[in-house]
Design a protein around this motif. Structure first.
Motif, PDB file in Angstrom:
ATOM      1  N   MET A   1      30.297  -6.568  -7.585  1.00  0.00           N
ATOM      2  CA  MET A   1      31.132  -7.531  -8.294  1.00  0.00           C
ATOM      3  C   MET A   1      30.411  -8.854  -8.543  1.00  0.00           C
ATOM      4  O   MET A   1      30.696  -9.544  -9.512  1.00  0.00           O
ATOM      5  CB  MET A   1      32.418  -7.783  -7.514  1.00  0.00           C
ATOM      6  CG  MET A   1      33.484  -6.728  -7.741  1.00  0.00           C
ATOM      7  SD  MET A   1      35.105  -7.228  -7.137  1.00  0.00           S
ATOM      8  CE  MET A   1      34.891  -7.033  -5.390  1.00  0.00           C
ATOM      9  N   ILE A   2      29.492  -9.226  -7.648  1.00  0.00           N
ATOM     10  CA  ILE A   2      28.807 -10.502  -7.826  1.00  0.00           C
ATOM     11  C   ILE A   2      28.010 -10.510  -9.129  1.00  0.00           C
ATOM     12  O   ILE A   2      28.062 -11.470  -9.904  1.00  0.00           O
ATOM     13  CB  ILE A   2      27.878 -10.809  -6.636  1.00  0.00           C
ATOM     14  CG1 ILE A   2      28.687 -10.967  -5.354  1.00  0.00           C
ATOM     15  CG2 ILE A   2      27.062 -12.071  -6.895  1.00  0.00           C
ATOM     16  CD1 ILE A   2      27.838 -11.175  -4.117  1.00  0.00           C
ATOM     17  N   GLY A   3      27.278  -9.428  -9.392  1.00  0.00           N
ATOM     18  CA  GLY A   3      26.498  -9.355 -10.616  1.00  0.00           C
ATOM     19  C   GLY A   3      27.374  -9.394 -11.850  1.00  0.00           C
ATOM     20  O   GLY A   3      27.058 -10.086 -12.833  1.00  0.00           O
ATOM     21  N   GLU A   4      28.481  -8.674 -11.811  1.00  0.00           N
ATOM     22  CA  GLU A   4      29.384  -8.649 -12.961  1.00  0.00           C
ATOM     23  C   GLU A   4      30.042 -10.011 -13.159  1.00  0.00           C
ATOM     24  O   GLU A   4      30.207 -10.482 -14.285  1.00  0.00           O
ATOM     25  CB  GLU A   4      30.449  -7.570 -12.760  1.00  0.00           C
ATOM     26  CG  GLU A   4      31.322  -7.311 -13.974  1.00  0.00           C
ATOM     27  CD  GLU A   4      30.570  -6.773 -15.169  1.00  0.00           C
ATOM     28  OE1 GLU A   4      31.044  -6.985 -16.308  1.00  0.00           O
ATOM     29  OE2 GLU A   4      29.503  -6.145 -14.994  1.00  0.00           O
ATOM     30  N   PHE A   5      30.412 -10.673 -12.052  1.00  0.00           N
ATOM     31  CA  PHE A   5      30.992 -12.014 -12.136  1.00  0.00           C
ATOM     32  C   PHE A   5      29.989 -12.990 -12.746  1.00  0.00           C
ATOM     33  O   PHE A   5      30.327 -13.774 -13.641  1.00  0.00           O
ATOM     34  CB  PHE A   5      31.406 -12.490 -10.743  1.00  0.00           C
ATOM     35  CG  PHE A   5      31.873 -13.925 -10.703  1.00  0.00           C
ATOM     36  CD1 PHE A   5      33.147 -14.269 -11.097  1.00  0.00           C
ATOM     37  CD2 PHE A   5      31.014 -14.933 -10.274  1.00  0.00           C
ATOM     38  CE1 PHE A   5      33.568 -15.595 -11.073  1.00  0.00           C
ATOM     39  CE2 PHE A   5      31.433 -16.254 -10.238  1.00  0.00           C
ATOM     40  CZ  PHE A   5      32.717 -16.583 -10.637  1.00  0.00           C
ATOM     41  N   ALA A   6      28.744 -12.956 -12.252  1.00  0.00           N
ATOM     42  CA  ALA A   6      27.719 -13.862 -12.769  1.00  0.00           C
ATOM     43  C   ALA A   6      27.516 -13.650 -14.266  1.00  0.00           C
ATOM     44  O   ALA A   6      27.390 -14.618 -15.037  1.00  0.00           O
ATOM     45  CB  ALA A   6      26.409 -13.656 -12.018  1.00  0.00           C
ATOM     46  N   LYS A   7      27.505 -12.402 -14.696  1.00  0.00           N
ATOM     47  CA  LYS A   7      27.340 -12.098 -16.117  1.00  0.00           C
ATOM     48  C   LYS A   7      28.495 -12.673 -16.929  1.00  0.00           C
ATOM     49  O   LYS A   7      28.276 -13.317 -17.975  1.00  0.00           O
ATOM     50  CB  LYS A   7      27.259 -10.587 -16.309  1.00  0.00           C
ATOM     51  CG  LYS A   7      27.182 -10.142 -17.763  1.00  0.00           C
ATOM     52  CD  LYS A   7      27.185  -8.623 -17.860  1.00  0.00           C
ATOM     53  CE  LYS A   7      27.250  -8.150 -19.303  1.00  0.00           C
ATOM     54  NZ  LYS A   7      27.317  -6.671 -19.390  1.00  0.00           N
TER      55      LYS A   7
END
Length: 241
Positions: A1-7
């Motif tokens: 989720m962190i990567g998707e949130f950052a994107k």
């Protein structure tokens, strides 16, 4: 989720501060690969011993790295220590501070508003989730305990109630049949909406929540998580092979 949130948040470059143990290193390796696949650059990484008392130098490195995001993946008391020291230098106003289980209402009480507000974190559950079962659960919890349920209370209730309902549905006293039934079960009225257990890896496909710490309103804790992103199971889980 962190990567998707950052994107989704338009983060361009991330610095990592990660607890130095195998789980932390594995998480960082996975997150780094995911962010790079999304076009997010890595500005640097520091692995820090669990129990570190002074995060000032590491936070200063992160802020001077040119990164607009900080992946803070620390555990236990290090979470409180790092965020309190981050609050002293206005960290959350200078970078998007994000992590796994980094902040919630309980953690906000320990860190205090100065270090908590503006921090972004995954959430296992949140009392504001708009499902019929969650509304009943929150009302019953408040009636019994006089407070809103934490993410741990919601997650524990959801998991245990699902498991016990599956056990009862088998009509037998056989743990192997319980496990088999649970492995292939669907929970349509979870507090978080529909969940489906994946027989291939025994993980529950479900929505994922990302929240931001804000000042709580009337009847809420002083630091309250506002759910800002909801990810579908399809966003988060690779298909079973």
């Amino acid at each position: 989720m962190i990567g998707e949130f950052a994107k989704r948040q338009g983060v361009k470059k991330v610095y990592g501060i990660v607890s130095d143990y195998q789980v932390g290193r594995d998480m960082w390796a996975s997150l780094k690969a995911d962010m790079e696949s999304k076009g997010i650059a890595i500005a640097g990484i520091d692995f820090t011993p669990i129990g570190t008392k002074d995060y000032a130098i590491l936070l200063d490195k992160a802020m001077k790295s040119g990164a607009d995001g900080l992946a803070l993946i620390v555990v236990g008391g290090d979470t409180v220590t790092s965020l309190k020291q981050g609050g002293d230098v206005g960290l959350a106003s200078k970078m998007k501070v994000m992590g796994t289980m980094l902040m919630d209402e309980t953690q906000g009480q320990s860190v205090g508003a100065g270090g908590a507000l503006g921090v972004h974190s995954t959430l296992r559950y949140h009392f504001t989730q708009d499902t019929p079962r969650n509304k009943r659960f929150v009302a019953a919890y408040r009636a019994k305990y006089g407070e809103l349920p934490s993410q741990y209370a919601g997650e524990a209730y959801d998991g245990m109630s699902w498991w016990l309902d599956v056990v009862e549905s088998t009509g037998v006293w056989d743990k192997e049949k319980w496990v088999d039934a649970f492995r292939n079960s669907v929970r349509n009225d979870s507090v978080e909406g529909a969940k489906r257990m994946r027989a291939c890896d025994n993980q529950a496909e479900q929505v994922g929540l990302f929240g931001t710490a804000v000042a709580g309103g009337a009847g809420q804790p002083p630091v309250t998580m506002k759910v800002t992103e909801t990810f579908t199971a399809q966003d988060l889980f690779k298909p079973c092979q």
